[in-house]
Design an enzyme around this catalytic site. Structure first.
Site, short mmCIF file in Angstrom:
data_model
loop_
_atom_site.label_atom_id
_atom_site.label_comp_id
_atom_site.label_asym_id
_atom_site.label_seq_id
_atom_site.Cartn_x
_atom_site.Cartn_y
_atom_site.Cartn_z
N ASP A 63 6.27 13.48 -5.70
CA ASP A 63 6.74 12.10 -5.67
C ASP A 63 5.86 11.27 -6.60
OD1 ASP A 63 7.00 9.29 -4.71
OD2 ASP A 63 8.23 10.20 -3.14
N ILE A 64 6.47 10.36 -7.38
CA ILE A 64 5.67 9.55 -8.31
C ILE A 64 4.88 8.46 -7.61
CG2 ILE A 64 7.13 9.99 -10.32
CD1 ILE A 64 8.26 7.12 -9.92
N GLU A 75 16.45 5.19 -1.42
CA GLU A 75 15.96 4.76 -2.72
C GLU A 75 16.77 5.30 -3.89
OE1 GLU A 75 14.05 7.49 -1.24
OE2 GLU A 75 13.51 6.17 0.38
N HIS A 99 17.57 14.00 -0.83
CA HIS A 99 16.23 14.52 -1.04
C HIS A 99 15.45 14.51 0.26
CE1 HIS A 99 16.06 10.18 -1.88
NE2 HIS A 99 14.78 10.19 -1.57
N HIS A 102 11.63 14.52 1.83
CA HIS A 102 10.22 14.24 1.59
C HIS A 102 9.39 15.23 2.42
CE1 HIS A 102 10.63 10.12 -0.20
NE2 HIS A 102 11.76 10.16 0.47
#
Length: 134
Positions: free
Chosen positions: A29-30, A89, A94, A96
């Protein structure tokens, strides 16, 4: 139009790859909640809601995520790897996977740690190595 995650999986946008197979992709994750916070996505399907996925993709995604979580647990010091599926988002399913020391580490409202690109590269390489050894 392709989502940002599809572009990442295709290599059109750089990422810190943690694992990959023909159908799924995992990358850091960025804006991580903790070092090693990894996103797991289907590569070939952009549906934005995990429960809309066809059963074979849904099952495959979770099996892939399980293996990635085991690799994170080997590569990143943590008590447990937490899981969250929000999907608010980016309009692309996705998962996490977040290395945890406590439940508070999975609070998406808290201040995010700053992790350098050099450190992200080290972590991604460690997770990928652990993934490949499973």
């Amino acid at each position: 139009m392709a989502t940002i995650f599809t572009k990442i999986a295709k290599g059109e946008i750089p990422s810190f790859k943690c694992a990959e197979d023909k159908d799924f992709y995992a990358f850091l994750d960025i804006s991580p909640l903790a070092e090693g916070h990894t996103l797991v996505i289907p590569k070939n399907l952009e549906d934005d809601y995990v429960f809309n996925l066809p059963p074979d993709v849904y099952d495959g995604l979770w099996a892939f995520a399980r293996k990635v979580a085991l690799a994170i647990g080997k590569a990143v010091p943590c008590k447990r790897v937490g899981v969250a599926v929000l999907g608010m988002e980016v309009p692309h399913t996705h998962i996490h996977l977040v290395p945890l020391q406590s439940e508070a580490d999975l609070d998406f409202r808290r201040k995010r740690p700053q992790v350098s690109d050099e450190r992200k590269a080290e972590i991604a390489a460690a997770i990928l190595k652990a993934y490949e050894s499973l």
